[in-house]
Structures are given as structure tokens and as C-alpha cells.
Design a protein around this motif. Sequence first.
Motif, PDB file in Angstrom:
ATOM      1  N   GLY A  26      -7.962  -7.813   8.666  1.00 36.89           N
ATOM      2  CA  GLY A  26      -7.617  -6.778   9.628  1.00 36.89           C
ATOM      3  C   GLY A  26      -7.190  -7.334  10.968  1.00 36.89           C
ATOM      4  N   ASN A  31      -1.040  -4.894  11.926  1.00 38.21           N
ATOM      5  CA  ASN A  31      -1.364  -3.471  11.998  1.00 38.21           C
ATOM      6  C   ASN A  31      -2.727  -3.168  11.383  1.00 38.21           C
ATOM      7  OD1 ASN A  31      -0.411  -4.240   9.566  1.00 38.21           O
ATOM      8  ND2 ASN A  31       1.227  -2.752   9.435  1.00 38.21           N
ATOM      9  N   TRP A  33      -5.860  -2.386   9.456  1.00 34.90           N
ATOM     10  CA  TRP A  33      -6.198  -2.115   8.070  1.00 34.90           C
ATOM     11  C   TRP A  33      -5.243  -1.134   7.410  1.00 34.90           C
ATOM     12  CZ3 TRP A  33      -9.730  -3.077  11.860  1.00 34.90           C
ATOM     13  CH2 TRP A  33     -10.573  -4.158  11.634  1.00 34.90           C
ATOM     14  N   SER A  34      -4.009  -1.034   7.857  1.00 36.04           N
ATOM     15  CA  SER A  34      -3.099  -0.038   7.293  1.00 36.04           C
ATOM     16  C   SER A  34      -2.671  -0.376   5.866  1.00 36.04           C
ATOM     17  CB  SER A  34      -1.861   0.119   8.178  1.00 36.04           C
ATOM     18  OG  SER A  34      -1.150  -1.101   8.240  1.00 36.04           O
ATOM     19  N   HIS A  35      -2.758  -1.642   5.460  1.00 41.18           N
ATOM     20  CA  HIS A  35      -2.373  -2.053   4.102  1.00 41.18           C
ATOM     21  C   HIS A  35      -3.526  -1.936   3.104  1.00 41.18           C
ATOM     22  CE1 HIS A  35       1.569  -3.405   5.186  1.00 41.18           C
ATOM     23  NE2 HIS A  35       1.107  -4.235   6.094  1.00 41.18           N
ATOM     24  N   MET A  36      -4.738  -1.697   3.594  1.00 41.47           N
ATOM     25  CA  MET A  36      -5.899  -1.692   2.704  1.00 41.47           C
ATOM     26  C   MET A  36      -6.158  -0.292   2.163  1.00 41.47           C
ATOM     27  SD  MET A  36      -8.646  -4.186   4.407  1.00 41.47           S
ATOM     28  CE  MET A  36      -8.198  -5.761   5.063  1.00 41.47           C
ATOM     29  N   SER A  40      -7.682   2.373   5.207  1.00 45.74           N
ATOM     30  CA  SER A  40      -6.636   2.835   6.118  1.00 45.74           C
ATOM     31  C   SER A  40      -6.878   4.274   6.580  1.00 45.74           C
ATOM     32  CB  SER A  40      -5.264   2.716   5.444  1.00 45.74           C
ATOM     33  OG  SER A  40      -5.239   3.470   4.255  1.00 45.74           O
ATOM     34  N   GLN A  41      -7.699   5.046   5.856  1.00 47.45           N
ATOM     35  CA  GLN A  41      -7.976   6.421   6.250  1.00 47.45           C
ATOM     36  C   GLN A  41      -9.139   6.528   7.245  1.00 47.45           C
ATOM     37  OE1 GLN A  41      -7.386   5.810   2.826  1.00 47.45           O
ATOM     38  NE2 GLN A  41      -5.305   6.570   3.063  1.00 47.45           N
ATOM     39  N   PRO A  44     -10.552   2.776  12.932  1.00 49.92           N
ATOM     40  CA  PRO A  44     -10.746   1.318  13.056  1.00 49.92           C
ATOM     41  C   PRO A  44     -12.063   0.922  13.704  1.00 49.92           C
ATOM     42  CG  PRO A  44      -8.540   1.934  13.746  1.00 49.92           C
ATOM     43  CD  PRO A  44      -9.286   3.199  13.517  1.00 49.92           C
ATOM     44  N   ALA A  89      -4.239  -5.706  -0.172  1.00 50.52           N
ATOM     45  CA  ALA A  89      -3.784  -5.795   1.217  1.00 50.52           C
ATOM     46  C   ALA A  89      -2.865  -6.994   1.426  1.00 50.52           C
ATOM     47  CB  ALA A  89      -4.982  -5.874   2.158  1.00 50.52           C
ATOM     48  N   ARG A  92       0.478  -6.351  -0.330  1.00 48.72           N
ATOM     49  CA  ARG A  92       1.316  -5.436   0.447  1.00 48.72           C
ATOM     50  C   ARG A  92       1.877  -6.119   1.692  1.00 48.72           C
ATOM     51  NH1 ARG A  92      -2.131   0.222   0.219  1.00 48.72           N
ATOM     52  NH2 ARG A  92      -1.601   0.759  -1.941  1.00 48.72           N
ATOM     53  N   THR A  93       1.118  -7.072   2.240  1.00 50.96           N
ATOM     54  CA  THR A  93       1.627  -7.820   3.387  1.00 50.96           C
ATOM     55  C   THR A  93       2.866  -8.618   3.000  1.00 50.96           C
ATOM     56  OG1 THR A  93      -0.610  -7.997   4.270  1.00 50.96           O
ATOM     57  CG2 THR A  93       1.008  -9.515   5.149  1.00 50.96           C
TER      58      THR A  93
END
Length: 196
Positions: A26, A31, A33-36, A40-41, A44, A89, A92-93
Motif C-alpha cells: 500500500g 495509489n 490499496w486501490s488494486h487490492m 479498496s472498499q 485507508p 494487487a 494489477r500493478t
Amino acid sequence: MTELLAVLSVSAAAGLRIALPLLLIGLLSGNLWSHMPGLSQLPPTLIVGALVSWALAELIFSTQPLMQRLIRTIGLLLSPVVGAIAGIAVARTFQIDDTLAIVLGLLGGLLALVIHLVQVGWIYRLQRPKVWVIFAEDFLCVCLVLFAFDAPEQGGLIALLLLWLALRTSQTWRQWYLKQPNRSDRPPKRLRREPD
């Protein structure tokens, strides 16, 4: 191939520690935790608080046998989930397709489970590990996460080496257990020098 090695590297880190890899991912990704998936919901601040608290608990209670066993057992249940989340994650990165990212995440979850399972076996076998071993695990965990982003080939090779060591250790334990006399021939546990 580079993406696979990066996923293996971060999943091996999740097999060593639960909260520290997610916290580092993170902080290292731009950005947070937007990829996890799942994280991501959440807000933070809640994620950071929970991960820092668990990382400190793993570090502080690692010298107390009862608390260490409790933390390792909880970690054993969470390690495949954390390994999968961390693997997805990182995939996706690297901008991998979602279907392939999920497959890599499942592979990462299995790797994290195997490494954490052998680690728990060593903890139960050694009873009380040295403090330097605990700090070495933390250092290796941080290095594997950093390698996943900066040098995935080296991190993936270290992860494969850890997998090989885990498989060799489990094979050695199995051979040791098979060499033990039959249960009916064995003396009671209190009279044995090396109880199970």
C-alpha cells in the motif's frame, strides 16, 4: 514471466508475515490499496491502523510462546487470503488482465499457505525461536516485497528457493515421523525425550 516472479515474491512475503506485506504494498504503490480486492472498499485509515496493529502484535508477541502460537495459528488461516490479495494487487500493478490476475493470486495464496505452514511447524518444533530469527524473517519479508516491485527476477528466485526449502523440510519431517516406533510400542509422552 516477470509478473509471475513478482507475484511469487510478494506471496512468499505474505507467507512469512501477514500484515507487513500488505502495508508495504500500500505504501509503495502510488495509489495505496486501490488494486487490492476487498481492501479498496475500506477507508485507508482503518486499513493502516489494522495492518500496523497486527504487524506490531506479530513483532511484540513473537517471544511469548502462548501468544506466538495464537498469532501463528491465526496467520495460518489468513495466509492464503493475504497471499492471494497481495498477488492480485501486484499483478494489477503490472496491468495484467483480471482473469490472469485472479489465477496468479490463487497461486500466490497457495505459496503463502505452504510457506506459513512450514513456518508454523518450525515454531512448534523449536518451541522458542531466537530473536534474531524473528528479525531475519521480517527483513526477508521486507526484501521480498521490495524485490517484487524493483527486481522481480531476484525476488521470484528467492521465493522459489523458500518453496524448495519448505518442501525439503516437510519431507524430512515425514521421514523422521515414519522412523518413529509404532504408537503401541512407544512409552507414554511424559517418559519420552522428544515428544511429538
